[in-house]
Write a protein that holds these residues in place. Structure first.
Motif, PDB file in Angstrom:
ATOM      1  N   THR A  83     -28.264  -7.177  23.923  1.00 20.41           N
ATOM      2  CA  THR A  83     -28.895  -6.563  25.095  1.00 20.41           C
ATOM      3  C   THR A  83     -30.388  -6.880  25.061  1.00 20.41           C
ATOM      4  N   VAL A  84     -30.977  -7.057  26.255  1.00 20.29           N
ATOM      5  CA  VAL A  84     -32.397  -7.413  26.353  1.00 20.29           C
ATOM      6  C   VAL A  84     -33.108  -6.378  27.218  1.00 20.29           C
ATOM      7  N   MET A  85     -34.133  -5.747  26.654  1.00 20.66           N
ATOM      8  CA  MET A  85     -34.895  -4.734  27.392  1.00 20.66           C
ATOM      9  C   MET A  85     -35.850  -5.426  28.356  1.00 20.66           C
ATOM     10  N   ASN A 128     -36.457  20.619  24.567  1.00 18.15           N
ATOM     11  CA  ASN A 128     -36.473  21.179  23.210  1.00 18.15           C
ATOM     12  C   ASN A 128     -35.661  22.482  23.132  1.00 18.15           C
ATOM     13  N   GLN A 129     -35.647  23.070  21.933  1.00 15.51           N
ATOM     14  CA  GLN A 129     -34.796  24.242  21.695  1.00 15.51           C
ATOM     15  C   GLN A 129     -35.293  25.478  22.444  1.00 15.51           C
ATOM     16  N   ARG A 130     -36.510  25.396  23.025  1.00 21.70           N
ATOM     17  CA  ARG A 130     -37.002  26.505  23.851  1.00 21.70           C
ATOM     18  C   ARG A 130     -36.740  26.266  25.332  1.00 21.70           C
ATOM     19  N   GLY A 131     -36.015  25.187  25.619  1.00 16.18           N
ATOM     20  CA  GLY A 131     -35.684  24.894  27.011  1.00 16.18           C
ATOM     21  C   GLY A 131     -36.784  24.187  27.773  1.00 16.18           C
ATOM     22  N   GLU A 132     -37.825  23.717  27.057  1.00 16.25           N
ATOM     23  CA  GLU A 132     -38.908  22.979  27.719  1.00 16.25           C
ATOM     24  C   GLU A 132     -38.555  21.500  27.767  1.00 16.25           C
ATOM     25  N   MET A 133     -38.736  20.884  28.935  1.00 16.94           N
ATOM     26  CA  MET A 133     -38.570  19.435  29.023  1.00 16.94           C
ATOM     27  C   MET A 133     -39.707  18.785  28.244  1.00 16.94           C
ATOM     28  N   VAL A 134     -39.378  17.857  27.364  1.00 19.08           N
ATOM     29  CA  VAL A 134     -40.442  17.172  26.606  1.00 19.08           C
ATOM     30  C   VAL A 134     -40.649  15.744  27.072  1.00 19.08           C
ATOM     31  N   ALA A 135     -39.624  15.107  27.644  1.00 17.44           N
ATOM     32  CA  ALA A 135     -39.816  13.737  28.127  1.00 17.44           C
ATOM     33  C   ALA A 135     -38.703  13.353  29.091  1.00 17.44           C
ATOM     34  N   GLU A 136     -39.090  12.494  30.019  1.00 13.68           N
ATOM     35  CA  GLU A 136     -38.110  11.821  30.877  1.00 13.68           C
ATOM     36  C   GLU A 136     -38.311  10.330  30.662  1.00 13.68           C
ATOM     37  N   SER A 137     -37.211   9.596  30.647  1.00 14.99           N
ATOM     38  CA  SER A 137     -37.365   8.162  30.399  1.00 14.99           C
ATOM     39  C   SER A 137     -36.357   7.364  31.212  1.00 14.99           C
ATOM     40  N   ARG A 138     -36.723   6.122  31.428  1.00 16.67           N
ATOM     41  CA  ARG A 138     -35.804   5.152  32.021  1.00 16.67           C
ATOM     42  C   ARG A 138     -35.975   3.832  31.297  1.00 16.67           C
ATOM     43  N   ARG A 139     -34.909   3.105  31.173  1.00 15.83           N
ATOM     44  CA  ARG A 139     -35.019   1.759  30.609  1.00 15.83           C
ATOM     45  C   ARG A 139     -34.002   0.866  31.302  1.00 15.83           C
ATOM     46  N   THR A 140     -34.450  -0.345  31.615  1.00 13.46           N
ATOM     47  CA  THR A 140     -33.580  -1.333  32.239  1.00 13.46           C
ATOM     48  C   THR A 140     -33.280  -2.411  31.220  1.00 13.46           C
ATOM     49  N   LEU A 141     -31.995  -2.705  31.066  1.00 12.71           N
ATOM     50  CA  LEU A 141     -31.568  -3.733  30.115  1.00 12.71           C
ATOM     51  C   LEU A 141     -30.722  -4.778  30.824  1.00 12.71           C
ATOM     52  N   ILE A 142     -30.804  -6.003  30.323  1.00 12.96           N
ATOM     53  CA  ILE A 142     -29.821  -7.019  30.703  1.00 12.96           C
ATOM     54  C   ILE A 142     -28.649  -6.847  29.747  1.00 12.96           C
ATOM     55  N   TRP A 143     -27.487  -6.632  30.338  1.00 12.88           N
ATOM     56  CA  TRP A 143     -26.287  -6.341  29.542  1.00 12.88           C
ATOM     57  C   TRP A 143     -25.505  -7.636  29.375  1.00 12.88           C
TER      58      TRP A 143
ATOM     59  N   TRP B  79     -52.879  12.878  27.204  1.00 17.23           N
ATOM     60  CA  TRP B  79     -51.826  11.852  27.187  1.00 17.23           C
ATOM     61  C   TRP B  79     -50.521  12.416  26.622  1.00 17.23           C
ATOM     62  N   ILE B  80     -50.660  13.159  25.521  1.00 14.89           N
ATOM     63  CA  ILE B  80     -49.472  13.671  24.817  1.00 14.89           C
ATOM     64  C   ILE B  80     -48.701  14.667  25.686  1.00 14.89           C
ATOM     65  N   ARG B  81     -49.433  15.477  26.447  1.00 18.47           N
ATOM     66  CA  ARG B  81     -48.772  16.512  27.253  1.00 18.47           C
ATOM     67  C   ARG B  81     -48.276  16.014  28.603  1.00 18.47           C
ATOM     68  N   GLU B  82     -48.979  14.998  29.174  1.00 14.38           N
ATOM     69  CA  GLU B  82     -48.652  14.674  30.570  1.00 14.38           C
ATOM     70  C   GLU B  82     -48.780  13.199  30.912  1.00 14.38           C
ATOM     71  N   GLY B  83     -48.828  12.330  29.907  1.00 16.87           N
ATOM     72  CA  GLY B  83     -48.961  10.909  30.198  1.00 16.87           C
ATOM     73  C   GLY B  83     -47.696  10.339  30.814  1.00 16.87           C
ATOM     74  N   GLU B  84     -47.885   9.220  31.497  1.00 17.72           N
ATOM     75  CA  GLU B  84     -46.754   8.548  32.141  1.00 17.72           C
ATOM     76  C   GLU B  84     -47.008   7.048  32.028  1.00 17.72           C
ATOM     77  N   ILE B  85     -45.985   6.280  31.682  1.00 14.51           N
ATOM     78  CA  ILE B  85     -46.187   4.843  31.474  1.00 14.51           C
ATOM     79  C   ILE B  85     -44.938   4.067  31.880  1.00 14.51           C
ATOM     80  N   GLU B  86     -45.176   2.928  32.500  1.00 15.64           N
ATOM     81  CA  GLU B  86     -44.062   2.017  32.796  1.00 15.64           C
ATOM     82  C   GLU B  86     -44.497   0.605  32.414  1.00 15.64           C
ATOM     83  N   VAL B  87     -43.690  -0.066  31.619  1.00 15.33           N
ATOM     84  CA  VAL B  87     -44.010  -1.445  31.247  1.00 15.33           C
ATOM     85  C   VAL B  87     -42.818  -2.350  31.515  1.00 15.33           C
ATOM     86  N   ARG B  88     -43.139  -3.586  31.877  1.00  9.23           N
ATOM     87  CA  ARG B  88     -42.132  -4.643  32.010  1.00  9.23           C
ATOM     88  C   ARG B  88     -42.397  -5.698  30.945  1.00  9.23           C
TER      89      ARG B  88
END
Lengths: 145, 142
Positions: A83-85, A128-143, B79-88
């Motif tokens: 796979t290629v990111m 996290n365990q307190r119900g706080e969102m810590v991150a959202e992410s997306r990644r596109t890969l060539i499959w 940055w740690i609390r609210e940063g946002e990044i997109e890279v290609r």
């Protein structure tokens, strides 16, 4: 030996995978820091981290590439080799600390083919365990298959 | 240690201090261990030789982490609390390449009651060729 593999045809847009979790251990943070060679004292046990507004060491935000990876959500089958990111996106929402247990949601955001290459975009969110969102992410890969 | 840049100090086209660092095959192995992802494209020269890359390439997240380091140095908790990044990822990074990553202020603007800094982020190899590009956003006080 030949474990079943995730294939392009296995995925549909909107498909959500079973909930997963990731334990943010001090050892995992230390191993990650050794790979990326980030010396910021915020991430290491010591007076500087204790004096910070976080009150102790935290995980580097870029560790989201590990704790919010696809592997926990897509457990049970292997990834096909090669796979290629092509794209990664992260939004950080709260600091992650050693000892946190993160609940992961993983789903397929995009699926398309372009010039005979197969593309998948996965979204992973971490809470996290307190119900706080810590991150959202997306990644596109060539499959590959 | 958590230096905070105030909004007034930031100007369009300002460059943050870059990180210049090699990516070694050893890191590529270790990233696989840490992430639990053993993609042979990053660790198996025999496999990589069968692909269009011809030799192992670095996992993109290693280089992304160098960029996050640049932004953490500049913006700390913002940055740690609210940063946002997109890279290609544009060109492959190979074992032994030395990568320079940096960020240049593209825009500063108010968004609601908050001030936002938008960076153009980049990574280039030792030949000056761009290996990744994208943007980052960070809310800044003041």
């Amino acid at each position: 030996m030949s474990e079943a593999e995730w294939l392009f045809d296995d995925f549909q847009i909107g498909q959500e995978f079973p909930p997963a979790s990731y334990q943010v251990t001090p050892e995992a943070i230390a191993e990650y820091l050794a790979v990326v060679q980030d010396q910021n004292p915020l991430y290491y046990e010591g007076p500087l981290a204790r004096a910070s507004e976080f009150g102790g060491p935290i995980a580097p935000p870029s560790m989201a590439t590990v704790y919010a990876s696809l592997r926990p959500g897509l457990r049970g089958k292997a990834f096909p080799p090669g796979t290629v990111m092509v794209m990664m996106y992260f939004k950080f929402l709260a600091p992650v600390k050693p000892g946190d247990t993160l609940a992961l949601r993983t789903w397929v955001a995009e699926k398309y083919q372009r010039r005979s290459s197969k593309y998948l975009t996965f979204a992973v969110s971490a809470q996290n365990q307190r119900g706080e969102m810590v991150a959202e992410s997306r990644r596109t890969l060539i499959w590959p298959k | 240690m958590t230096p905070k840049r105030s909004f007034a100090d930031i100007e369009v086209n300002q460059e943050l201090p870059p990180v210049v660092r090699p990516v070694l095959q050893e890191q590529m192995y270790q990233y696989g261990e840490v992430s639990g992802q053993y993609n042979p494209l990053h660790r198996d020269a025999g496999f990589a030789a069968t692909t269009r890359f011809r030799q192992p390439i670095a996992p993109g997240p290693i280089v992304l982490s160098y960029l996050s380091e640049v932004l953490t140095q500049a913006h700390g908790a913002d940055w740690i609390r609210e940063g946002e990044i997109e890279v290609r990822f544009i060109l492959p990074v190979r074992a032994g390449d030395t990568i320079k990553v940096g960020a240049r202020v593209a825009e500063k603007r108010a968004e609601g009651r908050r001030n936002l800094v938008v960076y153009e982020v980049y990574g280039e190899n030792q030949e000056g060729r761009r290996v990744l590009g994208g943007w980052a956003k960070v809310p800044v006080e003041g």
